[in-house]
Design a protein around this motif. Structure first.
Motif, PDB file in Angstrom:
ATOM      1  N   ASP A 145       0.812  -1.025   0.031  1.00 42.13           N
ATOM      2  CA  ASP A 145      -0.147   0.035   0.032  1.00 42.13           C
ATOM      3  C   ASP A 145       0.902   1.194   0.188  1.00 42.13           C
ATOM      4  OD1 ASP A 145      -2.525  -1.243  -0.092  1.00 42.13           O
ATOM      5  OD2 ASP A 145      -2.523  -1.325   2.364  1.00 42.13           O
ATOM      6  N   LEU A 146       1.978   1.056   0.400  1.00 43.60           N
ATOM      7  CA  LEU A 146       2.885   2.431   0.695  1.00 43.60           C
ATOM      8  C   LEU A 146       4.160   2.456  -0.052  1.00 43.60           C
ATOM      9  CD1 LEU A 146       2.232   2.321   4.619  1.00 43.60           C
ATOM     10  CD2 LEU A 146       1.155   3.716   3.101  1.00 43.60           C
ATOM     11  N   VAL A 147       4.576   1.556  -0.705  1.00 39.55           N
ATOM     12  CA  VAL A 147       5.996   1.425  -1.379  1.00 39.55           C
ATOM     13  C   VAL A 147       5.643   1.499  -2.687  1.00 39.55           C
ATOM     14  CG1 VAL A 147       8.184   0.484  -1.537  1.00 39.55           C
ATOM     15  CG2 VAL A 147       7.339   0.509   0.710  1.00 39.55           C
ATOM     16  N   GLU A 148       6.206   2.369  -3.566  1.00 37.45           N
ATOM     17  CA  GLU A 148       5.800   2.459  -5.149  1.00 37.45           C
ATOM     18  C   GLU A 148       6.625   1.223  -5.589  1.00 37.45           C
ATOM     19  OE1 GLU A 148       6.561   5.233  -8.969  1.00 37.45           O
ATOM     20  OE2 GLU A 148       6.230   6.093  -6.603  1.00 37.45           O
ATOM     21  N   GLY A 149       6.038   0.507  -6.379  1.00 32.61           N
ATOM     22  CA  GLY A 149       6.621  -0.700  -7.125  1.00 32.61           C
ATOM     23  C   GLY A 149       6.583  -1.833  -6.442  1.00 32.61           C
ATOM     24  N   TRP A 150       6.009  -1.878  -5.170  1.00 32.30           N
ATOM     25  CA  TRP A 150       6.138  -2.986  -4.403  1.00 32.30           C
ATOM     26  C   TRP A 150       4.841  -3.928  -5.000  1.00 32.30           C
ATOM     27  CZ3 TRP A 150       9.327  -4.266  -0.443  1.00 32.30           C
ATOM     28  CH2 TRP A 150       9.281  -5.216   0.131  1.00 32.30           C
ATOM     29  N   ASP A 151       5.222  -5.468  -5.022  1.00 31.03           N
ATOM     30  CA  ASP A 151       4.519  -6.344  -5.737  1.00 31.03           C
ATOM     31  C   ASP A 151       3.330  -6.517  -4.663  1.00 31.03           C
ATOM     32  OD1 ASP A 151       5.747  -6.705  -7.975  1.00 31.03           O
ATOM     33  OD2 ASP A 151       6.846  -8.558  -7.278  1.00 31.03           O
ATOM     34  N   GLY A 152       2.103  -6.902  -5.308  1.00 32.06           N
ATOM     35  CA  GLY A 152       1.031  -7.161  -4.214  1.00 32.06           C
ATOM     36  C   GLY A 152       1.466  -8.465  -3.391  1.00 32.06           C
ATOM     37  N   PRO A 153       0.638  -8.502  -2.396  1.00 35.45           N
ATOM     38  CA  PRO A 153       0.682  -9.411  -1.205  1.00 35.45           C
ATOM     39  C   PRO A 153       0.279 -10.635  -1.801  1.00 35.45           C
ATOM     40  CG  PRO A 153      -1.073  -8.273  -0.763  1.00 35.45           C
ATOM     41  CD  PRO A 153      -0.463  -7.572  -1.750  1.00 35.45           C
ATOM     42  N   ILE A 154       0.893 -11.679  -1.277  1.00 36.77           N
ATOM     43  CA  ILE A 154       0.555 -13.320  -1.948  1.00 36.77           C
ATOM     44  C   ILE A 154      -0.661 -13.855  -1.276  1.00 36.77           C
ATOM     45  CG2 ILE A 154       2.888 -13.772  -2.629  1.00 36.77           C
ATOM     46  CD1 ILE A 154       3.465 -15.503  -0.239  1.00 36.77           C
ATOM     47  N   VAL A 155      -1.161 -13.270  -0.214  1.00 32.80           N
ATOM     48  CA  VAL A 155      -2.251 -13.680   0.614  1.00 32.80           C
ATOM     49  C   VAL A 155      -3.256 -12.445   1.002  1.00 32.80           C
ATOM     50  CG1 VAL A 155      -1.184 -15.948   1.819  1.00 32.80           C
ATOM     51  CG2 VAL A 155      -1.553 -13.538   2.933  1.00 32.80           C
ATOM     52  N   ASP A 156      -4.520 -12.529   1.196  1.00 32.40           N
ATOM     53  CA  ASP A 156      -5.330 -11.389   1.469  1.00 32.40           C
ATOM     54  C   ASP A 156      -4.944 -10.896   2.754  1.00 32.40           C
ATOM     55  OD1 ASP A 156      -7.523  -9.691   1.936  1.00 32.40           O
ATOM     56  OD2 ASP A 156      -8.840 -11.288   1.701  1.00 32.40           O
ATOM     57  N   PRO A 157      -4.493  -9.495   2.673  1.00 30.95           N
ATOM     58  CA  PRO A 157      -4.097  -8.935   3.844  1.00 30.95           C
ATOM     59  C   PRO A 157      -4.849  -8.817   5.156  1.00 30.95           C
ATOM     60  CG  PRO A 157      -3.515  -7.609   1.781  1.00 30.95           C
ATOM     61  CD  PRO A 157      -4.384  -8.735   1.540  1.00 30.95           C
ATOM     62  N   LYS A 158      -6.232  -8.976   4.734  1.00 33.50           N
ATOM     63  CA  LYS A 158      -7.349  -8.914   5.631  1.00 33.50           C
ATOM     64  C   LYS A 158      -7.361 -10.076   6.668  1.00 33.50           C
ATOM     65  CE  LYS A 158     -10.764  -5.537   3.568  1.00 33.50           C
ATOM     66  NZ  LYS A 158     -11.947  -5.572   3.071  1.00 33.50           N
ATOM     67  N   THR A 159      -6.851 -10.934   6.254  1.00 34.19           N
ATOM     68  CA  THR A 159      -6.653 -12.215   6.909  1.00 34.19           C
ATOM     69  C   THR A 159      -5.355 -12.281   7.766  1.00 34.19           C
ATOM     70  OG1 THR A 159      -5.349 -13.629   5.403  1.00 34.19           O
ATOM     71  CG2 THR A 159      -7.481 -13.908   5.126  1.00 34.19           C
ATOM     72  N   GLN A 160      -4.522 -11.261   7.699  1.00 33.32           N
ATOM     73  CA  GLN A 160      -3.383 -10.981   8.479  1.00 33.32           C
ATOM     74  C   GLN A 160      -3.441 -10.251   9.654  1.00 33.32           C
ATOM     75  OE1 GLN A 160      -1.060 -13.542   7.760  1.00 33.32           O
ATOM     76  NE2 GLN A 160      -2.617 -14.314   6.350  1.00 33.32           N
ATOM     77  N   TYR A 161      -4.684  -9.613   9.844  1.00 30.49           N
ATOM     78  CA  TYR A 161      -4.985  -8.675  10.741  1.00 30.49           C
ATOM     79  C   TYR A 161      -5.965  -9.090  11.947  1.00 30.49           C
ATOM     80  CZ  TYR A 161      -3.089  -5.120   7.247  1.00 30.49           C
ATOM     81  OH  TYR A 161      -2.630  -4.477   6.199  1.00 30.49           O
ATOM     82  N   THR A 162      -5.628  -8.771  13.199  1.00 29.96           N
ATOM     83  CA  THR A 162      -6.589  -8.869  14.199  1.00 29.96           C
ATOM     84  C   THR A 162      -7.824  -8.125  13.831  1.00 29.96           C
ATOM     85  OG1 THR A 162      -5.981  -7.192  15.597  1.00 29.96           O
ATOM     86  CG2 THR A 162      -5.165  -9.595  15.913  1.00 29.96           C
ATOM     87  N   TRP A 163      -9.163  -8.248  14.268  1.00 28.30           N
ATOM     88  CA  TRP A 163     -10.246  -7.262  13.851  1.00 28.30           C
ATOM     89  C   TRP A 163      -9.928  -6.140  14.524  1.00 28.30           C
ATOM     90  CZ3 TRP A 163     -12.917  -4.894  17.722  1.00 28.30           C
ATOM     91  CH2 TRP A 163     -12.962  -5.408  19.106  1.00 28.30           C
ATOM     92  N   GLN A 164      -9.401  -5.753  15.657  1.00 27.32           N
ATOM     93  CA  GLN A 164      -8.975  -4.706  16.248  1.00 27.32           C
ATOM     94  C   GLN A 164      -8.075  -3.836  15.207  1.00 27.32           C
ATOM     95  OE1 GLN A 164      -8.233  -7.509  17.996  1.00 27.32           O
ATOM     96  NE2 GLN A 164      -8.987  -7.348  19.796  1.00 27.32           N
TER      97      GLN A 164
END
Length: 139
Positions: free
Chosen positions: A105-124
């Motif tokens: 989301d923040l570094v230009e040219g960075w490849d997208g994540p290999i897994v859905d980022p939402k699965t890597q955060y707590t609900w908080q």
């Protein structure tokens, strides 16, 4: 990068790697155990294979152990120092701590994540990101 360069990594890194490989990418736990066996300088057959078996949930204690890796990073490396030490391309990133957790989301040219980022955060953490546009509350 740390494991490749040094032959070592912390147990926390090993657990997070096992989580992503077995739970998110659904790879056979034995592939991870074998790869770590090959790379670890301090390899112990019983500890390595036993930990992979345990963490994957296929052994005698079949719990589902899924780490939320982004939330783990915020909890154990809140400034992003560890991540930026081993991912050199993030060392000069603006907003270093936040970029260390979500570089796609923040570094230009960075490849997208290999897994859905939402699965890597707590609900908080996910709520904080959705409401404030950031994971860290410091800005």
């Amino acid at each position: 990068a740390e494991l490749l360069e040094t032959g070592h990594c912390s147990n926390r890194v090993r657990q997070n790697a096992a989580s992503v490989l077995t739970k998110d990418l659904t790879l056979d736990w034995r592939a991870g155990a074998e790869w770590f066996q090959f790379l670890l300088e301090d390899h112990c057959v019983a500890a390595n294979w036993g930990n992979w078996l345990y963490f994957s949930g296929v052994g005698p204690d079949p719990k589902q152990r899924h780490f939320r890796t982004a939330s783990q990073a915020m909890r154990y490396d809140p400034e992003g120092r560890y991540v930026r030490k081993w991912l050199r391309s993030l060392r000069g990133a603006e907003d270093g701590a936040e970029a260390a957790i979500r570089p796609w989301d923040l570094v230009e040219g960075w490849d997208g994540p290999i897994v859905d980022p939402k699965t890597q955060y707590t609900w908080q953490d996910l709520k904080r990101l959705e409401e404030g546009g950031r994971l860290h509350e410091d800005k």
